[in-house]
Design a protein around this motif. Structure first.
Motif, short mmCIF file in Angstrom:
data_model
loop_
_atom_site.label_atom_id
_atom_site.label_comp_id
_atom_site.label_asym_id
_atom_site.label_seq_id
_atom_site.Cartn_x
_atom_site.Cartn_y
_atom_site.Cartn_z
N GLU A 261 0.80 -1.22 0.00
CA GLU A 261 0.00 0.00 0.00
C GLU A 261 0.84 1.28 0.00
N PHE B 84 5.53 2.44 -5.61
CA PHE B 84 5.16 2.84 -6.97
C PHE B 84 6.10 3.93 -7.51
N LYS C 105 -2.73 -2.89 -5.56
CA LYS C 105 -3.19 -1.51 -5.47
C LYS C 105 -3.04 -0.69 -6.73
N TRP C 106 -1.85 -0.69 -7.33
CA TRP C 106 -1.57 0.25 -8.43
C TRP C 106 -1.93 -0.30 -9.80
N ASP D 176 2.92 4.13 -1.27
CA ASP D 176 3.12 4.74 -2.59
C ASP D 176 4.58 4.97 -2.94
#
Length: 284
Positions: free
Chosen positions: A118, A123, A195-196, A120
């Motif tokens: 989760e 990412f 998630k992404w 970020d």
């Protein structure tokens, strides 16, 4: 024309996960999350745990890895060498229940859970660095990335790369997941809701069995002399299935040395796999 990006040249875990882990730890320091505690816990099936253990040694942090029941023994041993604790759980895969379990363990012990699934910073490590490396490396030989094939795990690297390269070049991005009923370390089915993945456009998803991933590993080993990991083998298998046109980049997240136990089992089940069954390079 195809190229492989060999992420096992990253020094700590010999995998692409060095990027995400370094990014998450630096972000935690920037936000002063380690003030008052030096402990952090993480759910991991392998490379993130190794990277966190190694970088925890560098930054004098206390780390505990929670691993699935089927994690290779070699992974557990490597994490322990760095001085980290390892908890081998009863979970077969890292799903939301597993992630929530580790969160609660961290809360109980007043530890931090960076949470690769989760966070970020995972990412953005690939959006700001990995994707730009691909761009610069191809630019140096007068090419642009027309197709990228990558595995889907947390989805950090496939999504970060996809977002950047689609913005710049409209690159076609193909995701690779385990076929139903197969387990391939480092990649997961979309039912786990990475998630992404759903925040960017992925043009195609290819299902690969464990056996097909192993065939990809053997092919690269016997053609190119490189021992790649299971998710890398899955990427090779996907490439062989779709045979994309144009300049294609295959993301190889890690090498194969920590998967010897898995290789031994798969090799025993494919004793009739001889070198004549694997395409060989032509002699110069």
């Amino acid at each position: 024309m195809s190229f492989a990006k060999l992420e096992f040249f990253n020094p700590f875990s010999r995998s692409i996960k060095d990027r995400a882990v370094y990014s998450m730890i630096m972000e935690a320091f920037r936000k002063k999350k380690f003030n008052g505690t030096r402990k952090h816990y993480e759910a991991t099936s392998g490379n993130v745990g190794i990277a966190m253990a190694a970088l925890s040694s560098v930054f004098n942090l206390e780390f505990r890895a929670y691993i699935p029941s089927n994690t290779p023994k070699a992974t557990e041993t490597i994490i322990k060498i760095f001085g980290a604790d390892v908890v081998r759980t009863d979970f077969d895969v890292i799903d939301q229940e597993f992630i929530e379990y580790v969160k609660k363990e961290a809360e109980r012990d007043k530890a931090i859970n960076l949470n690769q699934f989760e966070n970020d910073a995972n990412f953005f490590a690939h959006y700001t660095i990995t994707a730009k490396e691909i761009e610069e490396q191809l630019k140096s030989i007068g090419k642009v990335p027309e197709v990228v094939i990558a595995g889907v795990g947390t989805s950090g690297h496939i999504a970060g790369i996809a977002k950047y390269l689609k913005e710049k070049y409209g690159t076609r991005v193909i995701g690779v997941v385990p076929a139903k009923g197969s387990t391939i370390p480092g990649i997961k089915r979309l039912e786990t809701k990475p998630k992404w993945f759903f925040k960017v456009k992925i043009d195609q998803v290819v299902d690969i069995t464990e056996e097909e991933a192993f065939e990809g590993i053997v092919k690269v080993a016997r053609n190119d002399g490189l021992l790649i990991g299971m998710s890398s083998g899955a990427v090779v298998a996907a490439y062989e299935k779709i045979k994309p046109e144009g300049t294609t980049v295959l993301i190889f997240p890690d090498d194969g040395f920590k998967y010897v136990e898995i290789f031994e089992r798969l090799l025993a089940g494919a004793r009739d796999m001889t070198s004549s069954q694997i395409s060989q390079p032509q002699a110069p």
